[in-house]
Design a protein around this motif. Structure first.
Motif, PDB file in Angstrom:
ATOM      1  N   ALA A 183      -6.692  -1.911  -4.404  1.00  0.00           N
ATOM      2  CA  ALA A 183      -7.409  -1.020  -5.319  1.00  0.00           C
ATOM      3  C   ALA A 183      -6.558  -0.768  -6.561  1.00  0.00           C
ATOM      4  O   ALA A 183      -5.369  -0.462  -6.467  1.00  0.00           O
ATOM      5  N   ASN A 184      -7.173  -0.925  -7.719  1.00  0.00           N
ATOM      6  CA  ASN A 184      -6.508  -0.680  -9.008  1.00  0.00           C
ATOM      7  C   ASN A 184      -5.239  -1.518  -9.182  1.00  0.00           C
ATOM      8  O   ASN A 184      -4.275  -1.084  -9.823  1.00  0.00           O
ATOM      9  N   LYS A 185      -5.266  -2.711  -8.642  1.00  0.00           N
ATOM     10  CA  LYS A 185      -4.117  -3.608  -8.758  1.00  0.00           C
ATOM     11  C   LYS A 185      -3.930  -4.028 -10.207  1.00  0.00           C
ATOM     12  O   LYS A 185      -4.890  -4.400 -10.885  1.00  0.00           O
ATOM     13  N   PRO A 186      -2.697  -3.968 -10.740  1.00  0.00           N
ATOM     14  CA  PRO A 186      -2.445  -4.423 -12.112  1.00  0.00           C
ATOM     15  C   PRO A 186      -2.850  -5.881 -12.307  1.00  0.00           C
ATOM     16  O   PRO A 186      -2.723  -6.700 -11.396  1.00  0.00           O
ATOM     17  N   SER A 187      -3.305  -6.209 -13.496  1.00  0.00           N
ATOM     18  CA  SER A 187      -3.839  -7.545 -13.747  1.00  0.00           C
ATOM     19  C   SER A 187      -2.776  -8.635 -13.700  1.00  0.00           C
ATOM     20  O   SER A 187      -3.093  -9.807 -13.457  1.00  0.00           O
ATOM     21  N   ASN A 188      -1.517  -8.273 -13.933  1.00  0.00           N
ATOM     22  CA  ASN A 188      -0.452  -9.279 -13.914  1.00  0.00           C
ATOM     23  C   ASN A 188       0.240  -9.372 -12.559  1.00  0.00           C
ATOM     24  O   ASN A 188       1.310  -9.964 -12.432  1.00  0.00           O
ATOM     25  N   LEU A 189      -0.375  -8.792 -11.532  1.00  0.00           N
ATOM     26  CA  LEU A 189       0.218  -8.759 -10.193  1.00  0.00           C
ATOM     27  C   LEU A 189      -0.639  -9.556  -9.220  1.00  0.00           C
ATOM     28  O   LEU A 189      -1.857  -9.351  -9.145  1.00  0.00           O
ATOM     29  N   GLU A 190      -0.012 -10.437  -8.476  1.00  0.00           N
ATOM     30  CA  GLU A 190      -0.690 -11.227  -7.456  1.00  0.00           C
ATOM     31  C   GLU A 190      -0.130 -10.884  -6.081  1.00  0.00           C
ATOM     32  O   GLU A 190       1.080 -10.738  -5.913  1.00  0.00           O
ATOM     33  N   VAL A 191      -1.035 -10.743  -5.102  1.00  0.00           N
ATOM     34  CA  VAL A 191      -0.625 -10.427  -3.729  1.00  0.00           C
ATOM     35  C   VAL A 191      -0.932 -11.620  -2.836  1.00  0.00           C
ATOM     36  O   VAL A 191      -2.052 -12.151  -2.854  1.00  0.00           O
ATOM     37  N   TYR A 192       0.057 -12.049  -2.063  1.00  0.00           N
ATOM     38  CA  TYR A 192      -0.113 -13.161  -1.136  1.00  0.00           C
ATOM     39  C   TYR A 192       0.298 -12.727   0.270  1.00  0.00           C
ATOM     40  O   TYR A 192       1.303 -12.029   0.439  1.00  0.00           O
ATOM     41  N   LYS A 193      -0.477 -13.167   1.263  1.00  0.00           N
ATOM     42  CA  LYS A 193      -0.079 -12.950   2.651  1.00  0.00           C
ATOM     43  C   LYS A 193       0.828 -14.095   3.098  1.00  0.00           C
ATOM     44  O   LYS A 193       0.502 -15.256   2.889  1.00  0.00           O
ATOM     45  N   THR A 194       1.954 -13.732   3.688  1.00  0.00           N
ATOM     46  CA  THR A 194       2.822 -14.747   4.295  1.00  0.00           C
ATOM     47  C   THR A 194       2.672 -14.590   5.802  1.00  0.00           C
ATOM     48  O   THR A 194       3.227 -13.679   6.414  1.00  0.00           O
ATOM     49  N   SER A 195       1.894 -15.470   6.395  1.00  0.00           N
ATOM     50  CA  SER A 195       1.437 -15.298   7.775  1.00  0.00           C
ATOM     51  C   SER A 195       2.180 -16.210   8.741  1.00  0.00           C
ATOM     52  O   SER A 195       2.425 -17.376   8.454  1.00  0.00           O
TER      53      SER A 195
ATOM     54  N   ARG B 254       0.853  -1.174   0.000  1.00  0.00           N
ATOM     55  CA  ARG B 254       0.000   0.000   0.000  1.00  0.00           C
ATOM     56  C   ARG B 254       0.897   1.234   0.000  1.00  0.00           C
ATOM     57  O   ARG B 254       2.084   1.163   0.331  1.00  0.00           O
ATOM     58  N   SER B 255       0.336   2.352  -0.388  1.00  0.00           N
ATOM     59  CA  SER B 255       1.007   3.644  -0.325  1.00  0.00           C
ATOM     60  C   SER B 255       2.387   3.614  -0.974  1.00  0.00           C
ATOM     61  O   SER B 255       2.540   3.180  -2.106  1.00  0.00           O
TER      62      SER B 255
ATOM     63  N   ARG C 240      -7.536   6.466   7.359  1.00  0.00           N
ATOM     64  CA  ARG C 240      -8.482   6.703   6.271  1.00  0.00           C
ATOM     65  C   ARG C 240      -8.026   5.945   5.034  1.00  0.00           C
ATOM     66  O   ARG C 240      -6.826   5.695   4.853  1.00  0.00           O
ATOM     67  N   PRO C 241      -8.959   5.560   4.148  1.00  0.00           N
ATOM     68  CA  PRO C 241      -8.557   4.884   2.910  1.00  0.00           C
ATOM     69  C   PRO C 241      -7.578   5.752   2.121  1.00  0.00           C
ATOM     70  O   PRO C 241      -7.687   6.985   2.120  1.00  0.00           O
ATOM     71  N   HIS C 242      -6.636   5.109   1.458  1.00  0.00           N
ATOM     72  CA  HIS C 242      -5.595   5.855   0.746  1.00  0.00           C
ATOM     73  C   HIS C 242      -6.190   6.801  -0.296  1.00  0.00           C
ATOM     74  O   HIS C 242      -5.687   7.911  -0.487  1.00  0.00           O
ATOM     75  N   ASN C 243      -7.297   6.378  -0.936  1.00  0.00           N
ATOM     76  CA  ASN C 243      -7.884   7.231  -1.969  1.00  0.00           C
ATOM     77  C   ASN C 243      -8.654   8.412  -1.391  1.00  0.00           C
ATOM     78  O   ASN C 243      -9.104   9.279  -2.141  1.00  0.00           O
ATOM     79  N   GLU C 244      -8.794   8.457  -0.062  1.00  0.00           N
ATOM     80  CA  GLU C 244      -9.440   9.603   0.576  1.00  0.00           C
ATOM     81  C   GLU C 244      -8.420  10.661   1.008  1.00  0.00           C
ATOM     82  O   GLU C 244      -8.775  11.841   1.185  1.00  0.00           O
ATOM     83  N   ILE C 245      -7.160  10.262   1.135  1.00  0.00           N
ATOM     84  CA  ILE C 245      -6.124  11.184   1.610  1.00  0.00           C
ATOM     85  C   ILE C 245      -5.979  12.410   0.713  1.00  0.00           C
ATOM     86  O   ILE C 245      -5.804  13.531   1.225  1.00  0.00           O
ATOM     87  N   PRO C 246      -6.053  12.279  -0.624  1.00  0.00           N
ATOM     88  CA  PRO C 246      -5.961  13.493  -1.462  1.00  0.00           C
ATOM     89  C   PRO C 246      -7.041  14.531  -1.149  1.00  0.00           C
ATOM     90  O   PRO C 246      -6.797  15.739  -1.284  1.00  0.00           O
TER      91      PRO C 246
END
Length: 405
Positions: free
Chosen positions: A66-78, A16-17, A284-290
């Motif tokens: 939000a608006n993540k590129p289609s060729n990008l995958e996010v995984y949690k390593t917990s 994020r950010s 606050r959500p990142h898109n609200e900061i602006p």
């Protein structure tokens, strides 16, 4: 081989950010991007009980798809980890174990590793480089380089191992570079400040933003954004606001952020009689900061220490002046009084004085915007891609001369 035929593996503490934006920016130049985000299962408690200290560690705060590129995958390593220094030192191998398990389970193939933060993501990147024999870049962001390696000899050894394992080091400020120079590190270093996305942070009508956020249009707004931690200096901003409102009553301060000091700061505000003048509004959500950036009259960064502080650049990208401290990062941004003012950290009297002056000053927004554009992420994309190509070609000797610092 051009990097658009390769896969990028990112090991990070967040997506994020300031960590998400540059990753998204370079993703079109790869076939696939895999982002592995470190997540402590201990923070799950906060899903059921509101614990301010755990808020910055919950998955909703760490991951923004939000608006993540289609060729990008996010995984949690917990995994489970308690917040003690002894546990933190052991974090590297715990983190590595779950990352390797995920790589095997998902059959992830990668040609380049980029770790954000030296510990523990950098340690994971170093070990993966040795195992898979692929280039490795590490970004030293802040505490992980200006504080951690200087806590004791064991920490120094751990961080030096990570940095010397890398093919290239990115750091976000010249003050961080000076910290690296104090260590026994031979890897070339590139200073590449955090940047902002111009499609997100840009001037908007302040009155429309105030209306959208439900804010009064007849108040002067002081804004700060940051985790509620001691190092961010919120205590001194609250003290400063106590002095400001003795001079004028048309000022209100909004503090955006979550963290372990939430209850302590609430008590300070109440005991100081400032409930009408200071509002803790949480994360606050990142898109609200602006919207908040554009609604404010001045942005304040009262930090005791910063590696860079991208939020002040984001405020400047909205045309707003900044009142900050000599914290290690801000003095590389507030170069002239045309952009804002600097005061000594922890000095609430001087902070109040500059806030009052800044509120009344007639600022040249166009000049502030022109300066902020230097930190536009689009202007930095080429530098990151050039660095990737250099380490991919095995030509680390050219890095310092080829990348603009």
């Amino acid at each position: 081989m051009p990097i658009d035929t390769k896969n990028l593996l990112v090991v990070s503490h967040r997506y994020r950010s300031f960590q998400k934006d540059p990753i998204d920016l370079v993703s079109p130049y790869f076939d696939n991007v895999y982002v592995l985000v470190r997540f402590n299962k201990f923070a799950n408690i906060s899903d059921y009980i509101h614990i301010p200290a755990l808020q910055p560690f919950v998955s909703s705060f760490k991951i923004d798809c939000a608006n993540k590129p289609s060729n990008l995958e996010v995984y949690k390593t917990s995994f489970f980890n308690l917040p003690f220094d002894s546990q933190y030192k052991a974090l590297g191998d715990k983190h590595l174990k779950v990352v390797e398990e995920l790589i095997r389970k998902k059959n992830i193939k990668f040609d380049l590793i980029h770790s954000h933060f030296t510990w523990s993501s950098g340690y994971v990147g170093a070990k993966l480089k040795a195992k898979y024999r692929v280039p490795f870049v590490v970004t030293a962001h802040g505490y992980d380089i200006y504080r951690l390696p200087f806590k004791d000899d064991e920490w120094k050894s751990k961080i030096e191992y990570v940095l010397n394992s890398a093919d290239a080091i990115i750091t976000v400020s010249r003050s961080n570079l000076e910290c690296i120079r104090k260590l026994d590190v031979k890897t070339p270093v590139v200073v590449l400040p955090n940047g902002y996305r111009e499609d997100v942070f840009h001037p908007l009508n302040p009155y429309e933003c105030k209306r959208s956020l439900g804010l009064s249009s007849d108040k002067k707004i002081v804004l700060t954004v940051g985790n509620l931690e001691e190092v961010k200096g919120h205590k001194y901003l609250i003290e400063a606001m106590g002095r400001v409102v003795k001079t004028r009553k048309d000022v209100i301060c909004y503090i955006v952020g979550e963290g372990k000091l939430e209850n302590k700061l609430k008590k300070q505000i109440k005991s100081s009689g400032l409930l009408d003048y200071i509002k803790l509004i949480g994360g606050r959500p990142h898109n609200e900061i602006p919207l908040w950036m554009n609604a404010c009259d001045i942005f304040v960064m009262p930090s005791l220490k910063e590696s860079f502080g991208v939020v002040q650049i984001e405020a400047m990208a909205c045309g707003k002046p900044v009142v900050a401290t000599y914290n290690g990062g801000s003095e590389e941004i507030i170069l002239f009084d045309n952009y804002g003012y600097l005061v000594q950290p922890g000095n609430s009297d001087l902070l109040a004085e500059k806030i009052i002056i800044a509120i009344d000053h007639k600022w040249n927004s166009e000049e502030i915007l022109k300066f902020a554009n230097k930190f536009n992420l689009k202007n930095q994309k080429k530098q990151i891609l050039d660095l990737y190509n250099l380490v991919g070609d095995g030509d680390e000797s050219c890095i310092t001369g080829s990348i603009s610092n």
